[in-house]
Design a protein around this motif. Structure first.
Motif, short mmCIF file in Angstrom:
data_model
loop_
_atom_site.label_atom_id
_atom_site.label_comp_id
_atom_site.label_asym_id
_atom_site.label_seq_id
_atom_site.Cartn_x
_atom_site.Cartn_y
_atom_site.Cartn_z
N UNK A 60 0.80 -1.21 0.00
CA UNK A 60 0.00 0.00 0.00
C UNK A 60 0.84 1.28 0.00
N UNK A 61 0.36 2.26 -0.74
CA UNK A 61 1.05 3.52 -0.88
C UNK A 61 0.46 4.63 -0.02
N UNK A 62 -0.84 4.58 0.17
CA UNK A 62 -1.54 5.70 0.78
C UNK A 62 -2.88 5.18 1.28
N UNK A 63 -3.71 6.08 1.73
CA UNK A 63 -5.09 5.76 2.05
C UNK A 63 -5.98 6.68 1.25
N UNK A 64 -7.18 6.19 0.95
CA UNK A 64 -8.15 6.96 0.17
C UNK A 64 -9.48 6.94 0.90
N UNK A 65 -10.31 7.95 0.66
CA UNK A 65 -11.64 7.92 1.27
C UNK A 65 -12.38 6.65 0.85
N UNK A 66 -13.04 6.02 1.78
CA UNK A 66 -13.77 4.79 1.50
C UNK A 66 -15.09 5.10 0.82
N UNK A 67 -15.48 4.28 -0.18
CA UNK A 67 -16.83 4.44 -0.74
C UNK A 67 -17.87 4.01 0.28
N UNK A 68 -19.12 4.39 0.06
CA UNK A 68 -20.18 4.07 1.01
C UNK A 68 -20.34 2.57 1.25
N UNK A 69 -20.10 1.75 0.22
CA UNK A 69 -20.31 0.31 0.35
C UNK A 69 -19.02 -0.44 0.68
N UNK A 70 -18.05 0.25 1.28
CA UNK A 70 -16.77 -0.38 1.61
C UNK A 70 -16.94 -1.44 2.68
N UNK A 71 -16.14 -2.49 2.56
CA UNK A 71 -16.04 -3.53 3.56
C UNK A 71 -14.59 -3.52 4.06
N UNK A 72 -14.26 -4.27 5.09
CA UNK A 72 -12.86 -4.32 5.53
C UNK A 72 -11.90 -4.84 4.47
N UNK A 73 -12.40 -5.55 3.46
CA UNK A 73 -11.54 -6.05 2.39
C UNK A 73 -11.38 -5.07 1.23
N UNK A 74 -12.14 -3.98 1.22
CA UNK A 74 -12.09 -3.03 0.11
C UNK A 74 -10.74 -2.35 0.04
N UNK A 75 -10.19 -2.33 -1.18
CA UNK A 75 -8.95 -1.60 -1.43
C UNK A 75 -9.15 -0.72 -2.66
N UNK A 76 -8.25 0.22 -2.83
CA UNK A 76 -8.29 1.12 -3.98
C UNK A 76 -7.01 0.95 -4.77
N UNK A 77 -7.07 1.29 -6.05
CA UNK A 77 -5.89 1.34 -6.90
C UNK A 77 -6.04 2.54 -7.82
N UNK A 78 -4.93 3.15 -8.15
CA UNK A 78 -4.96 4.31 -9.04
C UNK A 78 -4.92 3.85 -10.48
N UNK A 79 -5.81 4.41 -11.30
CA UNK A 79 -5.87 4.06 -12.72
C UNK A 79 -4.79 4.82 -13.47
N UNK A 80 -4.03 4.11 -14.29
CA UNK A 80 -3.02 4.72 -15.15
C UNK A 80 -3.31 4.31 -16.59
N UNK A 81 -3.62 5.27 -17.44
CA UNK A 81 -3.92 4.99 -18.84
C UNK A 81 -5.23 5.61 -19.24
N UNK A 82 -5.57 5.48 -20.53
CA UNK A 82 -6.73 6.19 -21.04
C UNK A 82 -7.73 5.33 -21.79
N UNK A 83 -7.65 4.00 -21.69
CA UNK A 83 -8.60 3.19 -22.43
C UNK A 83 -10.02 3.30 -21.90
N UNK A 84 -10.19 3.77 -20.66
CA UNK A 84 -11.52 4.03 -20.13
C UNK A 84 -11.97 5.45 -20.47
N UNK A 85 -11.10 6.21 -21.08
CA UNK A 85 -11.34 7.61 -21.40
C UNK A 85 -10.37 8.47 -20.62
N UNK A 86 -9.95 9.60 -21.19
CA UNK A 86 -8.95 10.43 -20.54
C UNK A 86 -9.39 10.96 -19.18
N UNK A 87 -10.68 11.09 -18.96
CA UNK A 87 -11.19 11.58 -17.68
C UNK A 87 -10.77 10.69 -16.52
N UNK A 88 -10.69 9.37 -16.74
CA UNK A 88 -10.45 8.43 -15.65
C UNK A 88 -8.99 8.21 -15.32
N UNK A 89 -8.08 8.74 -16.12
CA UNK A 89 -6.65 8.61 -15.80
C UNK A 89 -6.39 9.34 -14.48
#
Length: 189
Positions: free
Chosen positions: A88-117
């Motif tokens: 783990x690198x950091x912590x991020x705000x948890x989404x409303x439906x987070x469980x103790x197993x929920x993790x986040x990852x940063x998206x790198x790239x633009x195949x989902x669209x440039x907005x999501x990079x």
């Protein structure tokens, strides 16, 4: 302390009876533990930790406000070995439906669209094999070659192989998927 038992149970999709069986106790006893009317001793913390496959601290530590940022996921087809040297690198705000197993990852790239990079993708139900309910869904997938991508998973032409699609760019065809987890939510980074 009991609140984490409920989050852990909800994260597994278990009933209180199923959770009780996993801890080796009665449903009535489990209800008392989860509800807080019965003290969560070291014994129960260990049993819950083993049953849910989490660290003992995850049973009793309030992490409802944040989740760990585990690393990066690719949203392109370029060859990056994201599974090496991850966090783990950091912590991020948890989404409303987070469980103790929920993790986040940063998206790198633009195949989902440039907005999501640079956005964060949240997931928790990592499966060692792609199951039918993941087909057609946006998932974080770990490939046998070490890449970790965020893509829509479709069946491939060969048995046990998959096509991975983004909104833009070329799909990854004939992918050997080692694991997959459905995306729970996405948020700006």
């Amino acid at each position: 302390m009991a609140n984490n038992l409920r989050m852990l149970r909800d994260g597994r999709g278990w009933t209180q009876g199923e959770a009780a069986a996993a801890l080796g106790t009665t449903r009535n006893q489990y209800v008392k533990l989860e509800g807080g009317s019965r003290r969560l001793s070291d014994k129960w913390i260990k049993l819950a930790s083993d049953a849910y496959g989490v660290d003992p601290g995850d049973v009793v530590t309030d992490r409802s406000g944040t989740v760990p940022v585990a690393g990066y996921v690719g949203a392109g087809t370029e060859m990056h070995f994201y599974s090496e040297c991850q966090g783990p690198f950091d912590e991020a705000p948890a989404p409303e439906d987070a469980t103790p197993q929920t993790i986040a990852a940063e998206i790198r790239g633009q195949s989902l669209g440039p907005l999501f990079n640079g956005w964060r993708v949240y997931f928790d139900d990592r499966r060692e094999a792609v199951t039918d309910d993941l087909i057609g869904r946006l998932c974080v997938v770990g490939l046998a070659d070490g890449r970790v991508l965020v893509k829509q998973v479709l069946r491939g032409k060969a048995e046990g192989r998959f096509e991975l699609h983004g909104q833009f760019g070329e799909p990854v065809l004939d992918a050997d998927v080692a694991w997959a987890a459905r995306v729970k939510s996405m948020m700006p980074g």
